[in-house]
Design a protein around this motif. Structure first.
Motif, PDB file in Angstrom:
ATOM      1  N   UNK A 222      31.495  -6.414 -17.239  1.00 50.19           N
ATOM      2  CA  UNK A 222      32.770  -6.667 -17.907  1.00 50.19           C
ATOM      3  C   UNK A 222      32.562  -7.205 -19.312  1.00 50.19           C
ATOM      4  N   UNK A 223      31.362  -7.052 -19.836  1.00 52.50           N
ATOM      5  CA  UNK A 223      31.048  -7.584 -21.163  1.00 52.50           C
ATOM      6  C   UNK A 223      31.690  -6.782 -22.273  1.00 52.50           C
ATOM      7  N   UNK A 224      31.401  -7.230 -23.502  1.00 47.20           N
ATOM      8  CA  UNK A 224      31.966  -6.596 -24.676  1.00 47.20           C
ATOM      9  C   UNK A 224      31.518  -5.143 -24.807  1.00 47.20           C
ATOM     10  N   UNK A 225      30.240  -4.892 -24.498  1.00 46.90           N
ATOM     11  CA  UNK A 225      29.662  -3.555 -24.570  1.00 46.90           C
ATOM     12  C   UNK A 225      28.854  -3.294 -23.289  1.00 46.90           C
ATOM     13  N   UNK A 226      28.580  -2.030 -22.976  1.00 46.74           N
ATOM     14  CA  UNK A 226      27.773  -1.725 -21.776  1.00 46.74           C
ATOM     15  C   UNK A 226      26.289  -1.995 -22.050  1.00 46.74           C
ATOM     16  N   UNK A 227      25.923  -3.278 -22.076  1.00 43.78           N
ATOM     17  CA  UNK A 227      24.581  -3.665 -22.473  1.00 43.78           C
ATOM     18  C   UNK A 227      23.504  -3.055 -21.576  1.00 43.78           C
ATOM     19  N   UNK A 228      23.759  -3.036 -20.274  1.00 39.45           N
ATOM     20  CA  UNK A 228      22.741  -2.521 -19.358  1.00 39.45           C
ATOM     21  C   UNK A 228      22.467  -1.041 -19.634  1.00 39.45           C
ATOM     22  N   UNK A 229      23.534  -0.290 -19.897  1.00 43.23           N
ATOM     23  CA  UNK A 229      23.351   1.121 -20.207  1.00 43.23           C
ATOM     24  C   UNK A 229      22.658   1.304 -21.568  1.00 43.23           C
ATOM     25  N   UNK A 230      23.012   0.464 -22.529  1.00 46.04           N
ATOM     26  CA  UNK A 230      22.372   0.538 -23.844  1.00 46.04           C
ATOM     27  C   UNK A 230      20.880   0.197 -23.760  1.00 46.04           C
ATOM     28  N   UNK A 231      20.516  -0.639 -22.784  1.00 44.55           N
ATOM     29  CA  UNK A 231      19.102  -1.001 -22.642  1.00 44.55           C
ATOM     30  C   UNK A 231      18.249   0.204 -22.257  1.00 44.55           C
ATOM     31  N   UNK A 232      18.869   1.267 -21.752  1.00 46.70           N
ATOM     32  CA  UNK A 232      18.112   2.478 -21.427  1.00 46.70           C
ATOM     33  C   UNK A 232      17.431   3.031 -22.664  1.00 46.70           C
ATOM     34  N   UNK A 233      18.093   2.933 -23.805  1.00 44.99           N
ATOM     35  CA  UNK A 233      17.523   3.463 -25.058  1.00 44.99           C
ATOM     36  C   UNK A 233      16.218   2.745 -25.382  1.00 44.99           C
ATOM     37  N   UNK A 234      16.252   1.415 -25.313  1.00 46.22           N
ATOM     38  CA  UNK A 234      15.046   0.637 -25.621  1.00 46.22           C
ATOM     39  C   UNK A 234      13.950   0.903 -24.590  1.00 46.22           C
TER      40      UNK A 234
ATOM     41  N   UNK B  32      18.923  -6.836 -25.032  1.00 45.97           N
ATOM     42  CA  UNK B  32      19.984  -6.047 -24.424  1.00 45.97           C
ATOM     43  C   UNK B  32      20.137  -6.360 -22.936  1.00 45.97           C
ATOM     44  N   UNK B  33      19.014  -6.461 -22.244  1.00 49.07           N
ATOM     45  CA  UNK B  33      19.089  -6.744 -20.816  1.00 49.07           C
ATOM     46  C   UNK B  33      19.578  -8.168 -20.584  1.00 49.07           C
ATOM     47  N   UNK B  34      19.174  -9.087 -21.467  1.00 46.46           N
ATOM     48  CA  UNK B  34      19.663 -10.459 -21.344  1.00 46.46           C
ATOM     49  C   UNK B  34      21.169 -10.530 -21.500  1.00 46.46           C
ATOM     50  N   UNK B  35      21.716  -9.788 -22.441  1.00 41.92           N
ATOM     51  CA  UNK B  35      23.157  -9.751 -22.638  1.00 41.92           C
ATOM     52  C   UNK B  35      23.854  -9.139 -21.417  1.00 41.92           C
ATOM     53  N   UNK B  36      23.193  -8.145 -20.787  1.00 43.58           N
ATOM     54  CA  UNK B  36      23.765  -7.545 -19.586  1.00 43.58           C
ATOM     55  C   UNK B  36      23.815  -8.540 -18.435  1.00 43.58           C
ATOM     56  N   UNK B  37      22.740  -9.293 -18.260  1.00 45.99           N
ATOM     57  CA  UNK B  37      22.689 -10.298 -17.190  1.00 45.99           C
ATOM     58  C   UNK B  37      23.715 -11.387 -17.427  1.00 45.99           C
ATOM     59  N   UNK B  38      23.822 -11.808 -18.693  1.00 49.42           N
ATOM     60  CA  UNK B  38      24.799 -12.843 -19.027  1.00 49.42           C
ATOM     61  C   UNK B  38      26.237 -12.337 -19.011  1.00 49.42           C
TER      62      UNK B  38
END
Length: 312
Positions: A252-264, A304-310
């Motif tokens: 429910x974050x501002x952006x789909x951080x977990x999905x964006x972490x796929x790029x990295x 990115x993954x940290x933002x997803x977890x948080x």
């Protein structure tokens, strides 16, 4: 004459290790325990970090203890392995400088110190951690010692055993904190480890072409084409599993951080594959720490993954 006689009686300096003296043996033992490779044991925080439990009450204290115990267990394996491989290591261009191969640490001392650590680490885990943690650490020691004695001479099994060692590191933090381990976490970690292990073997085979049997007898049984196939397959499965893991989890974050972490993550695999393809992917920690671009990609993935977890 007296000075000449003293010089003749003095023990010779051994190449590749500390010189003779009171500090020579302790420093040699420490070097044999591979302090540079202790960074691998940071994987014990992988499962708690992925689950967002890294900073839960008592987690860091318990994980610090698990890190120390796993480091002791891994050091035991390194000591015993170097004692068994002393003759072969003397034929290797760089391993000949290891303290046991160079003669700085006597083989019996390496065996005794390794055996002491191999017994002490699981015993301490049984007293200070959960029974399952102690069981997993015991299994690691038994499996790795079996590898030193015989399994490293069994085709394909040697790759599986080394990979399992990385996977156990990643599992034990979650086991110690009673955190359920995701199937995607296990698949990604397992095949990611196989990717690095087979890339290292491929690099050894390339660099020691024609002389592979002098340093690692089993390398003569592998072809470079086969090892290339293994690391490419493992990289593909790891990327696929990570993507499925990231896409399965919402937020429910501002952006789909977990999905964006796929790029990295994909960029990190592609960057590591550059070294694998060149035949220069040695120890994983050396590749990661020496390549600035790979380190920056890794930091980006962590952010990115940290933002997803948080769930920020």
């Amino acid at each position: 004459m007296a000075e000449r006689a003293t010089a003749l009686l003095a023990p010779p300096r051994r190449p590749g290790g500390p010189g003779p003296g009171p500090a020579g043996l302790p420093l040699g033992l420490l070097k044999t325990a591979r302090p540079r490779q202790w960074i691998k044991n940071v994987l014990v925080i992988a499962a708690p970090a992925a689950a967002g439990e890294l900073f839960s009450p008592g987690a860091l204290r318990q994980l610090g203890l698990v890190f120390l115990l796993f480091t002791a267990a891994a050091s035991a394996v390194y000591l015993i392995n170097d004692a068994r491989d002393a003759d072969a290591d003397r034929a290797h261009p760089t391993k000949c400088r290891r303290p046991v191969a160079a003669g700085t640490v006597p083989v019996p001392v390496a065996y005794a110190t390794g055996a002491l650590l191999a017994l002490a680490a699981p015993a301490a885990a049984a007293l200070l951690c959960t029974p399952l943690t102690a069981g997993l650490l015991t299994a690691y020691v038994v499996l790795q010692l079996a590898y030193c004695v015989s399994l490293k001479h069994v085709l394909v099994v040697d790759l599986a055993v080394v990979t399992t060692g990385f996977l156990m590191r990643a599992m034990i933090g979650g086991v110690a904190l009673d955190i359920p381990l995701s199937r995607w976490f296990l698949i990604t970690t397992g095949f990611g480890a196989l990717f690095m292990v087979s890339a290292k073997r491929y690099s050894e085979a390339v660099q020691m072409a024609g002389r592979a049997g002098e340093t690692r007898a089993l390398l003569t049984e592998y072809t470079t084409g086969y090892l290339r196939f293994v690391w490419q397959l493992a990289a593909g499965v790891a990327v696929l599993a990570y993507c499925l893991w990231a896409l399965e989890s919402g937020g429910t974050g501002l952006l789909p951080w977990r999905q964006l972490s796929m790029v990295a993550f994909i960029l990190a695999v592609l960057r590591y594959a550059v070294f694998a393809d060149r035949g220069t992917a040695g120890e994983p920690e050396d590749v990661v720490l020496r390549d600035r671009a790979l380190a920056l990609i890794g930091l980006g993935w962590l952010a990115l993954y940290g933002l997803a977890v948080a769930d920020w």
